[in-house]
Every structure is written in C-alpha cells, then in structure tokens.
Design a protein around this motif. Structure first.
Motif: not given
Ligand code: BGC
Length: 451
Positions: A280-294
């Motif tokens: 999560l900390a490594a993800s950019r402020f990007d909904a898809e990236e955040v969703r994938a990390a979660i």
C-alpha cells in the motif's frame, strides 16, 4: 481475545516524538507525557522504535545489548513506568526487535574480531575469506540494502590477512549467523526478558532476513539468496512458541518479500500474528494500483486465516503528504488515503506525525544524520524530523534544547495543540476516523475455524 486483528498501532519514532530532558533527542519520559494525547487520538497500541543500548549509527537499529535501555532514551524503570501508564490509558506497548544483526560494538562481535579463524566466537556471524589475490575481493557480489558491498574486510590479524564479514545493512550492523544455536538461545532470552516486563508484543525488524543462502547461485532473477529463505520460518515458529506462553502478546513482522503468496507464509497459524503490508505504501495515488495492492494482501492473508495489517508510512519512507504530490494536493491525497487505510479490514499502522499531515522536511546536507546518507543513498531524515506540538513554544514543544534534526518553519502551522482545536484539521480527521472504527467494530477478518 485476538485484540491485534483490528487494532490501530501508532509508531513512535522515539528520537523524534518528545524530549523530556533537553538533550534534543526524544525519550521514554517524553512519550509518557504524551499518553493523554495518544488516548485522545484513539490508538490501541504503540510500536516503539528500538530503545536498546546502541552507538546509534542507525538510530538504535545497531544494538550492543538487546536487554538494556540506552541512556539516551532512559532506563528500565522508565520502560516499566511507561508500560504501566500506557496500560492505565488503555494503550498497549509493543517494541521493536532486531534479530538480523547486532552493532559492530556488540561484545559478541568484538570477541569475534579478537578470536581465531574458525572459532566459536566467529561462528555467531558470517566471516569468509576474500577472493582473488591476497583475498582482496569480497566473497561474493551481494549488495547491502544501504548501498555498496554487503561485505567489509576486518583489519589484518596476527594470524594473517583479515576475513570479510557480512552486513546486509551498514558495516556497523554485522549479520548474525542463524545456523548458530547460541544466536537462537539469545533471542529467546531477549523475548522473555521483555515479555516478563510486560510488553504486549514485538515488531520484528527485517523479518524476512536472518537466514541466507551464502553459497547459493540464484536460480531466477527474483530469487534473492539474501532474504526470504525457507529456514526463516523456523525462527518465526520459535518466536511464536515463546510468545504462546504469554497470553495476548503479539509478534508482528516487517516483511518485504516478492509476492503475496510468499508474504502469506509468514502469518501461517504457528508463525507471526501479523505481517505489515508494504504494498500500500509502495502504491501510487491511483485507484487501480491501490485496489490491486489491497486485494492482493487480503487474498494472501485470508488464505491462511490471518488478519491484514496496513501501513501508509514509517520512518523509512517518504511521508504521504509529500509522496502523493506537493502542497495542498499532497495533503488532500494523504487524508484520502488515511481514510482508505482506516476503513480496511484488519489492523492499521500509523506513523507519528502523519496524523498531523506533516510533509517530509527538506534538510540541508549538513543536517542529515541517516546512515544511508553516508552510503550515498537518499537519506531517510526528511520523514524523521521531530514532531511539532505547540506553535508558540521553542522547537514547537518537542524539546527545550536543540532538536537533533532541524524542524522546518512550516511545521509551525501543523502543531498538535492547534490542530486539536480545529475541526477541519488532519488531526481531527484522524480522530474522527478512529472513533468511527470503534463505533463500527468487526473490522478484522474472522479467524479460520480451529482444527
Ligand atoms: C528498519 C530500518 C533499519 C533497517 C536495519 C529496517 O527494517 O526499519 O530503519 O535501518 O531495518 O536495521
């Protein structure tokens, strides 16, 4: 009661939280004086950065005695008082544990340097002869996380040329040899020492470290013989077996591995209680990236019946208010991500100062202290600057002396006292979010049914 499954942990980076004695460095009595604030904020537990005896090459992550408190932070009485007071405020206390390495000033390492090749004293670390003419080249090409070779050559000795020792971090942090049983016994002693004093658990530094395949040739590009080796799980089983003698204590790993499936192995039922996600900390402020990390993390921990544990930042990475963009945009995004983090099922880790929306400080080179900086890498000092408490006080109430890192002028606008009074502040947002979590329990994923 598995209290940790939905707990909110607050990381106190001890040097930068509150100084009680005017030496410019935060300490245990300083934390004790802020328990009212922490209760008001609404956190369930603290994670204290290392408080052990240390020459402070890596701000306490280089330890000379794992069962002693460095005088810069206080003493054992101060630990006892802090634990008792925190418990009275309904806050549990977990402490950092650093099993991968010691300081080069640790009595074991000094004894190793003074002992002959092949001696039991040297076997607690990784010593190897060098390669090439006169052994002048390191034993292999491993790199240190802090930059440069992971090997340093000891000075020449009476019996001949010096050997090389392994350090995955700075040369002042030689790696312990986890095939040596004395190393295991010592960790067990350390665990019991702190558990007997009443700590509620441990945050295990570099929990994917410890065991390495020194003589292995990587079989694929993402196979890293320095980290995440199968044997490390035996160490976590040992830690868990000890903790299981102490009800309600928790082992939490800082686990940086290559994929979610590897991550899940650390929270199997007889290993760590929680592993802190870093995606999560490594993800950019990007909904898809955040969703994938979660989703990745939830699927992984869910597969072994563990709860997730979310972190947006700590003392090693850029603060959210700077990382997601500069100025008001960064702040707005950091606030949004705090709400995402705190709405997720599982435990949450907050880093002191993020609840104030602190940005990274832009420090002049001469003020930087981080060991990493001396190895030519970006320094982590910007996210470690002392916490502003009250705009009108010298050093914003952090110390009556000279803060160990300069506090930027714009932190005056972010003092905790002022933000407590302002319902629109980042601190008020955090307080409200934590209140909502309490009003809506059930954040944790249910544990798998027992056998
Ligand atoms: C800590 C760092 C530290 C390193 C070496 C990391 O996991 O968070 O701050 O420099 O371990 O101990």
């Amino acid at each position: 009661m598995q209290w940790w499954r939905d707990a909110v942990f607050y990381q106190v980076y001890v040097p930068s939280f509150t100084d009680s004695d005017g030496d410019g460095i935060g300490d245990l009595q300083g934390i004790r004086g802020r328990l009212g604030y922490l209760e008001l904020l609404g956190v369930d537990a603290l994670w204290l950065s290392p408080i052990y005896a240390s020459p402070m090459v890596d701000n306490g992550y280089d330890i000379t005695d794992h069962r002693a408190v460095d005088p810069v932070w206080g003493d054992l009485d101060a630990v006892d008082e802090l634990i008792a007071d925190a418990h009275a405020h309904g806050i549990r206390v977990t402490v950092d544990l650093v099993p991968n390495h010691t300081s080069d000033q640790h009595p074991w390492f000094r004894a190793a340097l003074a002992s002959p090749t092949g001696s039991p004293e040297r076997d607690r670390y990784h010593f190897r002869p060098g390669q090439g003419v006169g052994g002048a080249e390191p034993p292999n090409s491993w790199r240190s996380v802090f930059g440069g070779s992971a090997w340093t050559r000891e000075p020449a000795r009476d019996e001949g040329p010096g050997e090389w020792f392994l350090h995955l971090f700075s040369p002042a942090q030689p790696d312990l040899n986890w095939t040596n049983l004395e190393v295991w016994a010592d960790l067990d002693k350390t665990l019991r020492f702190w558990l007997d004093r009443g700590v509620d658990g441990f945050r295990i530094d570099a929990a994917h470290g410890m065991c390495k395949q020194l003589d292995a040739t990587p079989t694929s590009s993402d196979d890293d013989p320095r980290f995440d080796q199968d044997d490390v799980h035996d160490v976590h089983r040992m830690i868990r077996a000890t903790l299981d003698h102490y009800p309600e204590r928790v082992a939490i790993g800082a686990v940086g591995v290559r994929n979610a499936a590897r991550f899940a192995r650390y929270v199997r039922q007889d290993e760590l209680h929680l592993a802190v996600d870093t995606q999560l900390a490594a993800s950019r402020f990007d909904a898809e990236e955040v969703r994938a990390a979660i989703e990745d993390c939830l699927n992984a921990v869910g597969s072994v019946g563990a709860a997730a544990s979310w972190l947006l930042s700590d003392h090693d990475v850029s603060r959210p208010a700077s990382r997601y963009g500069a100025g008001p945009v960064g702040t707005a995004r950091a606030r949004a991500m705090a709400l995402v983090q705190l709405a997720l099922p599982g435990a949450a880790y907050l880093y002191n100062g993020d609840e104030l929306g602190l940005p990274d400080a832009d420090l002049p080179d001469e003020a930087r202290r981080d060991a990493v900086w001396h190895h030519g890498e970006d320094s982590r000092d910007g996210c470690r600057v002392p916490q502003p408490w009250e705009a009108d006080l010298p050093a914003y109430g952090f110390t009556t002396g000279e803060p160990w890192l300069p506090i930027p002028d714009d932190y005056a606008l972010l003092g905790a006292a002022e933000q407590l009074e302002d319902t629109g502040s980042t601190l008020s947002l955090y307080r409200r979010a934590l209140e909502l979590r309490r009003e809506h329990p059930g954040f944790a994923a249910p544990p798998l049914p027992g056998p």
